[in-house]
Design a protein around this motif. Structure first.
Motif, short mmCIF file in Angstrom:
data_model
loop_
_atom_site.label_atom_id
_atom_site.label_comp_id
_atom_site.label_asym_id
_atom_site.label_seq_id
_atom_site.Cartn_x
_atom_site.Cartn_y
_atom_site.Cartn_z
N GLN A 43 4.88 -13.59 8.93
CA GLN A 43 3.99 -13.63 9.98
C GLN A 43 4.33 -12.45 10.92
O GLN A 43 5.09 -12.10 11.54
N ASP A 44 2.93 -11.71 11.46
CA ASP A 44 2.96 -10.68 12.30
C ASP A 44 2.93 -11.01 13.78
O ASP A 44 2.09 -11.92 14.06
N LEU A 45 3.60 -10.44 14.94
CA LEU A 45 3.56 -10.60 16.10
C LEU A 45 2.41 -9.71 16.62
O LEU A 45 2.43 -8.44 16.71
N SER A 58 0.92 -15.11 6.46
CA SER A 58 2.25 -14.01 6.29
C SER A 58 1.72 -12.96 5.40
O SER A 58 0.79 -12.93 4.63
N ARG A 59 2.16 -11.77 5.75
CA ARG A 59 1.59 -10.28 5.23
C ARG A 59 2.87 -9.57 4.90
O ARG A 59 3.77 -9.57 5.36
N ILE A 60 2.51 -8.45 4.00
CA ILE A 60 3.33 -7.28 3.72
C ILE A 60 2.36 -6.07 3.44
O ILE A 60 1.24 -6.24 2.82
N LEU A 61 2.53 -4.92 3.92
CA LEU A 61 1.76 -3.91 3.77
C LEU A 61 2.51 -2.90 2.42
O LEU A 61 3.65 -2.64 2.51
N ILE A 62 1.75 -2.55 1.46
CA ILE A 62 2.29 -1.71 0.65
C ILE A 62 1.50 -0.77 0.28
O ILE A 62 0.23 -0.77 0.58
N GLY A 63 1.90 0.52 0.08
CA GLY A 63 0.98 1.68 0.01
C GLY A 63 1.58 3.09 -0.14
O GLY A 63 2.81 3.21 -0.70
N LEU A 178 -1.15 -7.21 1.75
CA LEU A 178 -1.25 -8.53 0.94
C LEU A 178 -1.03 -9.61 2.08
O LEU A 178 -0.48 -9.73 2.88
N ASN A 179 -1.77 -10.80 1.70
CA ASN A 179 -1.48 -12.12 2.68
C ASN A 179 -1.24 -13.22 1.84
O ASN A 179 -1.41 -13.30 0.47
N TYR A 180 -0.39 -14.04 2.48
CA TYR A 180 -0.25 -15.34 1.89
C TYR A 180 -0.23 -16.43 2.73
O TYR A 180 0.23 -16.49 3.79
N MET A 181 -0.69 -17.55 2.36
CA MET A 181 -0.92 -18.82 3.19
C MET A 181 -0.87 -20.20 2.45
O MET A 181 -1.49 -20.23 1.58
N ASP A 182 -0.11 -20.92 2.66
CA ASP A 182 -0.01 -22.36 2.19
C ASP A 182 -0.73 -23.28 3.41
O ASP A 182 -0.01 -23.62 4.35
#
Length: 385
Positions: A43-45, A58-63, A178-182
């Motif tokens: 989760q990003d602030l 919740s996220r992660i940056l790929i590139g 990328l995003n994820y959420m439940d």
């Protein structure tokens, strides 16, 4: 529904999962699960209207190596995908494979976006004002049924070289967020306020810091068949709350009806040309956990290592070293020169070093690639200090 899509949201292109190669589906979906298993989503602030919040997603940056992406005053640093000419050590072979799968998806979506833009240009040039609306609606519905998309595959189009270069640059994705959420793990989800669309995972917004008129591509993977979905059997009108949707509306307009498109496992959509600026979009939560890969042409004019190292070297041109004592001193005390150096000094500290370290050691779960360049930036900062 189809009339609104065609007339107000024509630059939204939707593709069903069966248009995507099955092998690519499998690779990408395994990569999502791998990154989730290795706790790579965070989760990003972020700061909104002067207040700090943790994102519900919740996220992660790929590139691309050395590339960053900034949104809501938070700079994210890429976990670099495998790139020729770069030595990237991943924490496990599985994370390497996950990043490799995502660059394959990136390449696929780039090609599809170019085709879609070519198709959009052709349709706009051929469509005349006196074409009956009912004919256009019927043709649109036929295309949607037969192709699983709003616009047909236009791979055989011929376009001028200059036009193709423009299309290529506006679809050459350098990052994917990328995003994820439940949803069932969330204590509260905000309700969509204008059209009664239900729970929102992400509120109405434009995507920030993108190259002008660049296309955004989003691949969606919802974990369908969850217990929550299977126990839900209510007959209703409108949006099915068990299914994830992307919502669109005309920017700053609540009179024009909004659009909610259902997203099933493996579907993807493209926001072409200036759609991201003329319209806003949101993500409407379903019942099952969901991943998405959102591919963007990030505006990296001030967001790459190459850029910030160049700024540091510019600032240090005003620094000289005493040959006897080794002491550092300034060559020039002119106001403009000193001001420029201090602006670069602050940029290194507040836009890079603090942004990187306040996020903790999250990136070390995937790779240690950023540690050396950040150490180099700290060295530059000390000299400017």
């Amino acid at each position: 529904f189809l009339f609104q899509w065609k007339t107000k949201y024509s630059k939204l292109v939707f593709r069903k999962s069966d248009t995507v190669p099955e092998e690519l589906h499998q690779m990408v979906q395994e990569s999502f699960l791998t990154l989730r298993k290795h706790d790579c989503f965070f989760q990003d602030l972020v700061r909104i209207k002067g207040k700090d919040f943790f994102t519900p997603v919740s996220r992660i940056l790929i590139g691309n190596p050395g590339c960053t992406y900034k949104y809501l005053n938070t700079r994210l640093f890429t976990v670099p995908w495998p790139t020729e000419g770069y030595e990237i050590k991943y924490c496990s072979p599985q994370i390497h494979d996950a990043c490799k799968a995502l660059i394959k998806l990136n390449d696929y979506l780039h090609i599809e976006a170019v085709k879609a833009l070519q198709g959009q240009n052709l349709l706009e040039s051929k469509e005349t004002e006196d074409t009956p609306v009912i004919d256009r609606e019927q043709n649109f519905a036929t295309s949607l049924r037969e192709k699983g998309s709003v616009s047909q595959d236009q791979s055989s189009f011929c376009v001028p070289e200059d036009d193709f270069t423009s299309l290529n640059s506006r679809t050459s994705y350098n990052v994917t967020l990328l995003n994820y959420m439940d949803p069932l793990q969330m204590l509260y989800l905000k309700q969509e306020p204008y059209f009664g669309m239900g729970n929102m995972a992400v509120s109405w917004h434009h995507d920030e810091n993108l190259v002008e008129r660049s296309t955004v591509a989003v691949y969606s993977y919802s974990c369908e068949g969850s217990p929550a979905e299977e126990t839900y059997d209510q007959k209703l009108q409108g949006r099915d709350p068990a299914v994830w949707h992307v919502g669109l509306k005309v920017a700053w307009d609540i009179e024009t009806p909004g659009l909610a498109i259902p997203l099933h496992q493996g579907d993807f959509y493209l926001m072409l040309d200036d759609l991201n600026m003329t319209h806003q979009h949101c993500v409407l939560a379903g019942f099952s956990p969901r991943f998405s890969s959102t591919h963007r042409v990030a505006d990296c004019s001030r967001g790459t290592l190459e850029y910030i190292f160049g700024q540091c070297e510019l600032a240090l041109q005003n620094l000289q070293t005493d040959s006897n004592s080794g002491a550092l001193s300034l060559k020039s005390l002119e106001t403009a020169v000193v001001k420029q150096v201090e602006e670069i000094h602050n940029e290194v500290e507040f836009e890079w070093l603090r942004q990187f370290w306040f996020q903790g050691k999250r990136y070390l779960k995937c790779t240690d690639w950023w540690l050396k360049p950040m150490a180099k930036l700290e060295e530059y900062w000390r000299k400017m200090e």
